[in-house]
Every structure is written in structure tokens, then in C-alpha cells.
Motif scaffolding. Structure first.
Motif, PDB file in Angstrom:
ATOM      1  N   GLN A 118       1.818 -33.446 102.716  1.00 19.90           N
ATOM      2  CA  GLN A 118       1.358 -32.901 103.992  1.00 19.90           C
ATOM      3  C   GLN A 118      -0.113 -32.471 103.976  1.00 19.90           C
ATOM      4  OE1 GLN A 118       3.997 -29.906 105.581  1.00 19.90           O
ATOM      5  NE2 GLN A 118       5.808 -31.107 105.104  1.00 19.90           N
ATOM      6  N   ALA A 119      -0.838 -32.791 102.938  1.00 22.93           N
ATOM      7  CA  ALA A 119      -2.250 -32.418 102.866  1.00 22.93           C
ATOM      8  C   ALA A 119      -2.999 -32.964 104.076  1.00 22.93           C
ATOM      9  CB  ALA A 119      -2.868 -32.946 101.572  1.00 22.93           C
ATOM     10  N   ALA A 120      -4.009 -32.225 104.521  1.00 21.82           N
ATOM     11  CA  ALA A 120      -4.744 -32.580 105.742  1.00 21.82           C
ATOM     12  C   ALA A 120      -5.541 -33.874 105.609  1.00 21.82           C
ATOM     13  CB  ALA A 120      -5.666 -31.434 106.136  1.00 21.82           C
ATOM     14  N   THR A 121      -6.037 -34.152 104.411  1.00 19.45           N
ATOM     15  CA  THR A 121      -6.865 -35.341 104.206  1.00 19.45           C
ATOM     16  C   THR A 121      -6.481 -36.000 102.876  1.00 19.45           C
ATOM     17  OG1 THR A 121      -8.582 -34.186 102.944  1.00 19.45           O
ATOM     18  CG2 THR A 121      -8.823 -34.217 105.370  1.00 19.45           C
ATOM     19  N   PRO A 122      -6.839 -37.266 102.693  1.00 19.32           N
ATOM     20  CA  PRO A 122      -6.577 -37.893 101.396  1.00 19.32           C
ATOM     21  C   PRO A 122      -7.366 -37.230 100.267  1.00 19.32           C
ATOM     22  CG  PRO A 122      -7.713 -39.429 102.882  1.00 19.32           C
ATOM     23  CD  PRO A 122      -7.361 -38.221 103.678  1.00 19.32           C
ATOM     24  N   ALA A 143     -17.183 -52.545 104.503  1.00 17.51           N
ATOM     25  CA  ALA A 143     -16.332 -53.741 104.565  1.00 17.51           C
ATOM     26  C   ALA A 143     -15.221 -53.625 103.526  1.00 17.51           C
ATOM     27  CB  ALA A 143     -17.170 -54.982 104.293  1.00 17.51           C
ATOM     28  N   TYR A 144     -14.041 -53.953 103.934  1.00 16.32           N
ATOM     29  CA  TYR A 144     -12.836 -53.915 103.097  1.00 16.32           C
ATOM     30  C   TYR A 144     -12.471 -52.500 102.656  1.00 16.32           C
ATOM     31  CZ  TYR A 144     -13.449 -58.913 103.243  1.00 16.32           C
ATOM     32  OH  TYR A 144     -13.612 -60.198 103.686  1.00 16.32           O
ATOM     33  N   GLY A 145     -12.986 -51.516 103.360  1.00 15.17           N
ATOM     34  CA  GLY A 145     -12.625 -50.130 103.072  1.00 15.17           C
ATOM     35  C   GLY A 145     -11.146 -49.868 103.269  1.00 15.17           C
ATOM     36  N   GLU A 146     -10.480 -50.745 103.991  1.00 12.05           N
ATOM     37  CA  GLU A 146      -9.032 -50.614 104.187  1.00 12.05           C
ATOM     38  C   GLU A 146      -8.278 -50.732 102.869  1.00 12.05           C
ATOM     39  OE1 GLU A 146     -10.699 -52.601 107.944  1.00 12.05           O
ATOM     40  OE2 GLU A 146     -11.046 -52.721 105.791  1.00 12.05           O
ATOM     41  N   PHE A 147      -8.911 -51.326 101.855  1.00 12.55           N
ATOM     42  CA  PHE A 147      -8.255 -51.469 100.552  1.00 12.55           C
ATOM     43  C   PHE A 147      -8.239 -50.148  99.785  1.00 12.55           C
ATOM     44  CE2 PHE A 147      -9.467 -56.255 100.253  1.00 12.55           C
ATOM     45  CZ  PHE A 147      -8.605 -56.527 101.298  1.00 12.55           C
ATOM     46  N   SER A 148      -9.059 -49.203 100.208  1.00 15.88           N
ATOM     47  CA  SER A 148      -9.099 -47.888  99.578  1.00 15.88           C
ATOM     48  C   SER A 148      -7.813 -47.129  99.870  1.00 15.88           C
ATOM     49  CB  SER A 148     -10.286 -47.090 100.126  1.00 15.88           C
ATOM     50  OG  SER A 148     -10.161 -45.728  99.784  1.00 15.88           O
ATOM     51  N   ASN A 149      -7.383 -46.322  98.924  1.00 15.98           N
ATOM     52  CA  ASN A 149      -6.213 -45.479  99.141  1.00 15.98           C
ATOM     53  C   ASN A 149      -6.497 -44.345 100.110  1.00 15.98           C
ATOM     54  OD1 ASN A 149      -4.246 -46.765  97.499  1.00 15.98           O
ATOM     55  ND2 ASN A 149      -5.359 -46.038  95.718  1.00 15.98           N
ATOM     56  N   PHE A 150      -7.767 -44.155 100.451  1.00 11.37           N
ATOM     57  CA  PHE A 150      -8.129 -43.128 101.420  1.00 11.37           C
ATOM     58  C   PHE A 150      -8.116 -43.652 102.854  1.00 11.37           C
ATOM     59  CE2 PHE A 150     -10.465 -39.540  99.034  1.00 11.37           C
ATOM     60  CZ  PHE A 150      -9.616 -39.644  97.949  1.00 11.37           C
ATOM     61  N   SER A 151      -7.913 -44.949 103.049  1.00 16.26           N
ATOM     62  CA  SER A 151      -7.909 -45.486 104.410  1.00 16.26           C
ATOM     63  C   SER A 151      -6.738 -44.886 105.179  1.00 16.26           C
ATOM     64  CB  SER A 151      -7.832 -47.011 104.410  1.00 16.26           C
ATOM     65  OG  SER A 151      -6.541 -47.466 104.084  1.00 16.26           O
ATOM     66  N   VAL A 186       7.224 -40.198 105.655  1.00 17.52           N
ATOM     67  CA  VAL A 186       5.945 -40.766 106.075  1.00 17.52           C
ATOM     68  C   VAL A 186       4.823 -40.048 105.330  1.00 17.52           C
ATOM     69  CG1 VAL A 186       4.375 -41.136 108.017  1.00 17.52           C
ATOM     70  CG2 VAL A 186       6.852 -41.328 108.359  1.00 17.52           C
ATOM     71  N   TYR A 187       3.938 -40.843 104.763  1.00 17.09           N
ATOM     72  CA  TYR A 187       2.766 -40.338 104.050  1.00 17.09           C
ATOM     73  C   TYR A 187       1.535 -40.782 104.833  1.00 17.09           C
ATOM     74  CZ  TYR A 187       6.102 -39.636 100.294  1.00 17.09           C
ATOM     75  OH  TYR A 187       7.183 -39.222  99.553  1.00 17.09           O
ATOM     76  N   PRO A 188       0.596 -39.869 105.108  1.00 18.80           N
ATOM     77  CA  PRO A 188      -0.572 -40.224 105.920  1.00 18.80           C
ATOM     78  C   PRO A 188      -1.417 -41.360 105.328  1.00 18.80           C
ATOM     79  CG  PRO A 188      -0.392 -37.846 105.723  1.00 18.80           C
ATOM     80  CD  PRO A 188       0.611 -38.439 104.783  1.00 18.80           C
TER      81      PRO A 188
END
Length: 148
Positions: A55-59, A11-19, A29-31
């Protein structure tokens, strides 16, 4: 009342910078907001590294690249890092209406990034950390309310 967040699957994981919510800043544009934050460590110092991080593949990869001290970071990083994070959060929560609604739905709750080893951005294991990410999210929430 405190609202804890950390894992993007919780819950609220959208607040993470990894979302996985892209942001656009300065025409790029940054992923994720993590990609932006980590890339800015190299702004004006190493444009090639800055772009590699963007351009990294993942956060997680972006974070690891940003923390790699084999590449020098900008000399003012400690002075500007909070402002860089704030810019990322403002972009994220204004460019995604569903995230704006989620953030506003937290009312006056204290937002806390529940980390284990980060005592600057999160609360850390003992809960004694600075919780800068939570503080900046609450600041953005206040700004969004004023504009509503």
C-alpha cells in the motif's frame, strides 16, 4: 543491438518496475511491479509489513520500505527473488496489452536496465552488471511470442 531503459519518463520506461502499471497477483492489486517485488520480501514472515509495502504511496517508497533492514526478510529471499521478479513481469506484461505489444516490438534486441549502482538487476555504471531485469524481460518476451 542493445536497448537501454531505466527512467519511466524515457523511451521504454514502461519496462521499469517503477512504471505505473498495476498488477494483480494472488487476488491482490499492487500499484506497480516494484510494490509486489518489495512486499514479497516479507511474505510468510511479516504479513503486516508485506501489506504496508503493498500500500505504499509510490514505488520509491515501496522500494525504500523493502530495503529497510529494520525488518527481517524471508530466509529464502536470495533463492526466490528472481522467481518473484519473473512472476511480477509475467503479470505486468500479460495484464496490460499495450505493454505486451511494446515488449514484443523490441524483436531480438538485448534489453538492458541502465543503472548506476545496481550490478544485479541492471548493468551498473561500468556496464558489467548481471542485468537480471533485462534477462527476465527477454525471457517473458520469448514466452509471449510462443503463446502468440
Amino acid at each position: 543491438m542493445k536497448l537501454y531503459f531505466y527512467n519511466i519518463k524515457d523511451a521504454y520506461g514502461e519496462f521499469s518496475n517503477f512504471s505505473r502499471h498495476s498488477i494483480t497477483l494472488s487476488g491482490k492489486v499492487y500499484p506497480t511491479s516494484e510494490h509486489y517485488f518489495q512486499s514479497q520480501k516479507f511474505a510468510g514472515v511479516n504479513p503486516e509489513r508485506e501489506e504496508q509495502v503493498r500500500q505504499a504511496a509510490t514505488p520509491r517508497e515501496a522500494a525504500n520500505m523493502g530495503r529497510d533492514r529494520g525488518f527481517p526478510v524471508r530466509s529464502d529471499w536470495e533463492q526466490v527473488k528472481d522467481d518473484v521478479m519473473l512472476a511480477a513481469l509475467r503479470a505486468k506484461f500479460t495484464q496490460h496489452p499495450e505493454l505486451k505489444s511494446l515488449l514484443l516490438s523490441t524483436d531480438e534486441q538485448e534489453l538492458v536496465e541502465k543503472t548506476t549502482d545496481d550490478y544485479y538487476w541492471g548493468c551498473g555504471t561500468q556496464g558489467t552488471g548481471k542485468n537480471k531485469l533485462g534477462e527476465l524481460l527477454m525471457r517473458v518476451r520469448t514466452e509471449l511470442r510462443r503463446k502468440a
